[in-house]
Design an enzyme around this catalytic site. Structure first.
Site, PDB file in Angstrom:
ATOM      1  CE  LYS A 282      -4.677  -1.585   2.617  1.00  0.00           C
ATOM      2  NZ  LYS A 282      -5.025  -1.310   1.405  1.00  0.00           N
ATOM      3  NE  ARG A 356     -11.038  -9.659  -2.530  1.00  0.00           N
ATOM      4  CZ  ARG A 356     -11.238  -8.902  -2.557  1.00  0.00           C
ATOM      5  NH1 ARG A 356     -11.265  -9.464  -4.041  1.00  0.00           N
ATOM      6  NH2 ARG A 356     -11.007  -7.212  -2.699  1.00  0.00           N
TER       7      ARG A 356
HETATM    8  N1  BES Z   1      -8.035  -3.693   4.662  1.00  0.00           N
HETATM    9  C1  BES Z   1      -7.899  -3.002   3.126  1.00  0.00           C
HETATM   10  C2  BES Z   1      -9.705  -2.484   2.679  1.00  0.00           C
HETATM   11  C3  BES Z   1      -9.638  -1.003   3.619  1.00  0.00           C
HETATM   12  C4  BES Z   1      -8.766  -0.269   2.453  1.00  0.00           C
HETATM   13  C5  BES Z   1     -10.018  -0.713   4.337  1.00  0.00           C
HETATM   14  C6  BES Z   1      -8.903   1.175   3.316  1.00  0.00           C
HETATM   15  C7  BES Z   1     -10.773   0.242   4.488  1.00  0.00           C
HETATM   16  C8  BES Z   1      -9.506   1.411   3.689  1.00  0.00           C
HETATM   17  C9  BES Z   1      -8.336  -4.209   1.683  1.00  0.00           C
HETATM   18  O1  BES Z   1      -7.694  -5.084   2.986  1.00  0.00           O
HETATM   19  C10 BES Z   1      -7.508  -4.068   0.809  1.00  0.00           C
HETATM   20  O2  BES Z   1      -6.766  -3.196   0.259  1.00  0.00           O
HETATM   21  N2  BES Z   1      -8.788  -3.696   0.069  1.00  0.00           N
HETATM   22  C11 BES Z   1      -8.729  -3.448  -1.591  1.00  0.00           C
HETATM   23  C12 BES Z   1      -8.801  -4.427  -2.532  1.00  0.00           C
HETATM   24  C13 BES Z   1      -8.025  -4.372  -3.736  1.00  0.00           C
HETATM   25  C14 BES Z   1      -7.013  -4.698  -3.852  1.00  0.00           C
HETATM   26  C15 BES Z   1      -8.940  -5.131  -4.852  1.00  0.00           C
HETATM   27  C16 BES Z   1      -8.675  -2.276  -1.911  1.00  0.00           C
HETATM   28  O3  BES Z   1      -9.622  -1.970  -1.582  1.00  0.00           O
HETATM   29  O4  BES Z   1      -8.062  -1.687  -1.919  1.00  0.00           O
HETATM   30 ZN    ZN Z   2      -5.552  -4.875   1.621  1.00  0.00          ZN
END
Ligand code: BES
Ligand code: ZN
Ligand code: ZN
Length: 501
Positions: A282, A356
């Site tokens: 990230k 997931r």
């Molecule tokens: N934990 C994150 C989702 C998240 C992001 C929650 C920002 C709260 C605030 C999750 O694991 C994630 O990173 N999801 C990705 C999925 C994507 C790679 C398809 C996302 O939402 O960017």
């Molecule tokens: Zn994630």
């Protein structure tokens, strides 16, 4: 801090402050006439001088100057009567309590008044819940020097909810007791979420669940470690967890307090103790917030605490898959194929879509309980935050009736959720050319495709999914809720156990 119920108008109270609840642009209501007269009309005066108009969550202090034994009256605005609902009352009370949390006021009495659509028991529960929320603070990591601590003003120690004639004080007291149990769970969930990630690795989360089990012997807590996860072939949890030196786990919490024949509800919560994104790292901005990526698991642990304290006559199973998502030489990679415990293979296209991957094994595990229904909570997608923001969670599922039940529980408990569609078109979007499924589709409908992925792991069971990415923690801080974990989901799950368990 104690909250209790008694009869009275407040005119004879000895508390440091009295709180009275007033609608916007209305006069002194009948329930407060006695108190107002005892003060020589101080409440009416503040209103007629327009020093206070009852705007929502606004507050005005009046000194009683010896007219009654309480030195202060705090006028609290409920907003316009036409906009009044449970949430308006909850937020106003929480805002007031949080504002005066450390103001040197040790005791307050709240003479209640008859309010539209609120019976005494829920009224008692709602007001004391709001007090609990207003008093909550996470200060474990702000040690104070003894000198600074000495300068701190006293905090609130005692609250009495006063019922006017006609309002049943016993019912009020029952509501207060319910809120105490409920908020023990909510506050636990907040504490777990707020704890820094180094102090909340999977083993810490598991230990917290085990302590919850010790406090509540009706909850049997078992932790599946890596050897057990391997035995169960939980390739999702193991795959996500393999990049961290803190091993993953599956926390199992079983509360049985109804006939064995009664099918249990199963609650599943995402417990990523820190989500760096893994190899699909990230950006640095706001990455600290990913300590909250275990708030789904924390909500399930908190709900089990509350349900046990409330001694609900239900069977409820809580499952919390937990792992830390880090990049390292042992981390899983984009391109890897994982095999989940139900035998399905998953092509990893993005290691940041890890939630997931741990949930799929836990959801499959849930099916062995032959549950009445399953609900999972997960800080799953940024896309859900884009779609709905922070006022509600995203809600999806494979059974309309169950989705509606979850939505209702959200509405009546204050943890709101709103449905998104989950047609087969979305499930198709998760099919892979390399494996049975891929863990990400494109950018479109991100919150829904994530749920569509999960749907492949619940078999024929009744299931709903709550994407709590926008609701699990507060980023700006509001008058009624500070920055940090919100405890979202505990109230909803407890309501669901009550109504559907
Ligand atoms: N934990 C994150 C989702 C998240 C992001 C929650 C920002 C709260 C605030 C999750 O694991 C994630 O990173 N999801 C990705 C999925 C994507 C790679 C398809 C996302 O939402 O960017
Ligand atoms: Zn994630
Ligand atoms: Zn995540």
């Amino acid at each position: 801090m104690t909250i209790s119920a008694a009869k009275g108008s407040g005119a004879l109270s000895t508390a440091d402050a009295l709180v009275v609840l007033l609608f916007k642009d209305e006069g002194v209501p009948r329930d407060y006439r006695e108190l107002d007269q005892a003060t020589g009309g101080l409440i009416g005066k503040a209103l007629s001088l327009k020093d206070f108009n009852g705007a929502h969550a606004s507050c005005h202090m009046v000194y009683t100057n010896g007219a009654i034994r309480s030195s202060r009256i705090l006028l609290l605005g409920l907003g316009a009567r036409k906009d009044f609902d449970q949430q308006a009352l909850f937020r106003a009370v929480a805002a007031l309590v949080s504002r005066f949390r450390k103001a040197g006021i040790r005791s307050i009495d709240i003479p209640l008044r008859a309010l539209p659509r609120l019976k005494p028991r829920p009224l008692g529960a709602l007001v004391s819940g709001a007090i609990e929320q207003g008093l909550y603070a996470f200060e474990k990591y702000q040690p104070k020097t003894p000198e600074a601590a000495k300068e701190d003003k006293a905090g609130l120690e005692q609250v009495v909810l006063l019922s006017p004639s006609g309002v049943d004080a016993k019912a009020l007291a029952a509501g207060i007791g319910e809120a105490r149990a409920l908020y023990a769970g909510v506050n636990l969930t907040k504490d777990l979420g707020n704890t820094p990630p180094a102090d909340m690795v999977p083993a810490d989360l598991a230990a917290a669940a085990q302590q919850m089990g010790k406090r509540n012997p009706k909850v049997k807590v078992t932790v599946l470690g890596v050897p057990e996860l391997k035995k169960e072939k939980m390739g999702g949890i193991l795959g996500v967890g393999q990049g961290s030196s803190h091993p993953p786990a599956l926390i199992v919490m079983e509360y049985r307090n109804a006939a064995q024949s009664r099918k249990p509800l199963v609650f599943v919560g995402k417990g990523i103790t820190f989500d760096s994104g893994g190899i699909s790292l990230k950006p640095a901005q706001d990455m600290d917030q990913m300590k909250f990526d275990m708030c789904g698991a924390a909500a399930v642990i908190g709900a089990m605490e509350a349900i046990a304290r409330l001694q609900l006559k239900v069977n409820v199973i809580g499952l919390a898959p937990t792992a830390e998502n880090l990049p390292s030489s042992s981390a899983y990679r984009p391109g890897d194929v994982l095999t989940a415990s139900n035998g399905k293979t998953i092509e990893v296209l993005n290691t940041d879509a890890e939630g997931r991957l741990i949930l799929c094994d836990a959801l499959h595990y849930a099916t062995r309980y032959k549950p009445k229904a399953i609900v999972d909570l997960a800080t799953l997608t940024g896309a859900c935050v884009v779609a709905l923001g922070s006022p509600c969670a995203g809600l999806m599922g494979n059974d309309d009736r169950w989705v509606k039940a979850v939505q209702r529980a959200g509405e009546s408990s204050g943890d709101r959720a709103w449905p998104l569609p989950l047609w087969d078109d979305y499930s198709k979007m998760m099919e892979s050319h390399v494996a049975n499924l891929k863990n990400v589709a494109g950018r479109e409908a991100g919150a829904i495709t994530a749920a569509a992925f999960l749907k492949h792991f619940v078999g024929e069971e009744t299931w709903a999914h709550l994407d709590i990415a926008g609701t699990a923690w507060e980023t700006t801080g509001k008058a009624w809720i500070p920055k940090g974990a919100t405890g979202y989901g505990v109230r909803l799950l407890v309501d669901l156990a009550r109504t559907e368990g």
